[in-house]
Scaffold this active site. Structure first.
Site, PDB file in Angstrom:
ATOM      1  N   LYS A  97       0.897  -1.160   0.000  1.00 19.35           N
ATOM      2  CA  LYS A  97       0.000   0.000   0.000  1.00 19.35           C
ATOM      3  C   LYS A  97       0.932   1.205   0.000  1.00 19.35           C
ATOM      4  CE  LYS A  97      -2.953   2.830   2.874  1.00 19.35           C
ATOM      5  NZ  LYS A  97      -4.035   2.918   3.860  1.00 19.35           N
ATOM      6  N   ALA A 206      -9.569   1.687   8.931  1.00 23.42           N
ATOM      7  CA  ALA A 206      -8.867   1.340  10.162  1.00 23.42           C
ATOM      8  C   ALA A 206      -9.524   2.055  11.347  1.00 23.42           C
ATOM      9  CB  ALA A 206      -7.389   1.704  10.066  1.00 23.42           C
TER      10      ALA A 206
END
Lengths: 257, 67
Positions: A97, A206
């Protein structure tokens, strides 16, 4: 009847990706991962801290999720490229990522550095999933550069503001030739559902789960939210209308007065 | 002794010192670890045979929650 998410030839039954940042304990993370049904999770690299307790890698392995290392904390292409290579070493995966930040208050990406890093990493055989802004032009440039997906933000990381510009997201979805993963800014379940209704292929979040009062409960909510949004999208919604369209037929109405 | 900057701090290691010595010095865990010397990645297989010299910067990194 649902189809799997496919990124770089790898299939996932779950369209929810969990970022491990922000969980207060590894236990909280483990429970949330299970409740989320996620099959991929992000992690980062930092200087060794001998006082750190427990093993994040073990928790993720037991959860059976694919590791997606990030390049968080990098402000230049050079640092991001080195970090990606370090992560490839540490975690034995060439998936990354890619984060290259341009501003430390908003954590918005630096488009120039991001594109440069993406090109270099693609050339070096990485499977690059770039965290990007909601600018359709930048998303196109990243896809053209060979990124395996594009990951536009909904709003700043950890802000919980949801999808700030649904129109840009629709533009990105419309012309994307790689999967679109909404990444950053999700606050609650309806944000995730909206992302999927707008046509995103997956959602990465998240803080919305990690920093919720009850993370495992929110993880479950997100799992359902992503599925609901995907179903709604695939089901083909009714259009928006200015005027009513009666749902009960006008024929056969009795005269009662 | 060899003087290096290890994870941002001045550190003395025995002479000769390898990357493996630096990794041991910070008590790195077994797994999920990566090392850079002067900004260049040193693969695990090379730790034991990559020697360090005075003034080099060594970063020993481990997996943490993030993203």
């Amino acid at each position: 009847m649902t189809t799997d998410l496919e990124i770089a030839g790898r299939r996932f039954a779950s369209r929810l990706i969990i970022g491990t940042g922000g969980f207060r304990t590894l236990d909280s993370l483990a429970q949330a991962l299970e409740a989320s049904g996620a099959e991929m999770a992000t992690l980062a690299l930092r200087r060794v801290d001998p006082s750190a307790r427990g093993s994040l890698v073990e928790v993720l392995e037991r959860a059976g999720v694919k590791l997606l290392p990030n390049t968080a904390g990098c402000f230049t292409a050079r640092d991001a490229v080195t970090t990606a290579k370090l992560a490839r070493e540490a975690f034995e995966t060439d998936w990354v990522k890619l984060e290259v930040i341009g501003d430390d208050r908003t954590l918005l990406p630096d488009p120039a550095e991001l594109l440069e890093a993406a090109e270099e990493l693609v050339a070096d055989g990485f499977t690059v999933l770039p965290y990007t802004s909601d600018d359709p032009v930048l998303a196109r440039r990243l896809a053209d550069a060979g990124c395996a997906a594009v990951m536009p933000l909904g709003s700043p990381i950890g802000s919980g503001m949801g999808i700030a510009n649904p129109y840009n997201l629709r533009l990105i979805v419309e012309e994307a030739e790689v999967p679109v993963v909404l990444d950053a800014g999700i606050g609650t379940a309806s944000d995730a559902t909206l992302a999927m209704e707008l046509g995103c292929d997956a959602v990465l979040l998240a803080s919305a789960v990690a920093r919720a009062e009850r993370p495992a409960r929110m993880a479950r909510a997100m799992r359902l939210a992503v599925e609901a949004g995907r179903d709604a999208r695939e089901a083909g919604r009714i259009p928006h209308r200015l005027y009513a369209r009666a749902s009960t037929p006008p024929e056969g109405v009795p005269e009662l007065s | 002794m060899i003087s290096v900057v290890l994870n941002g701090e001045a550190r003395e290691l025995g002479d000769p010192a390898t990357v493996a010595d630096a990794v041991a010095a910070v008590e790195a865990p077994e797994r999920g670890v990566a090392v850079a010397v002067d900004g260049e990645v040193v693969s695990r297989g090379a730790w034991g045979r990559t020697s360090l010299s005075d003034g080099q910067s060594v970063e020993v990194l481990q997996a943490v929650q993030g993203g």
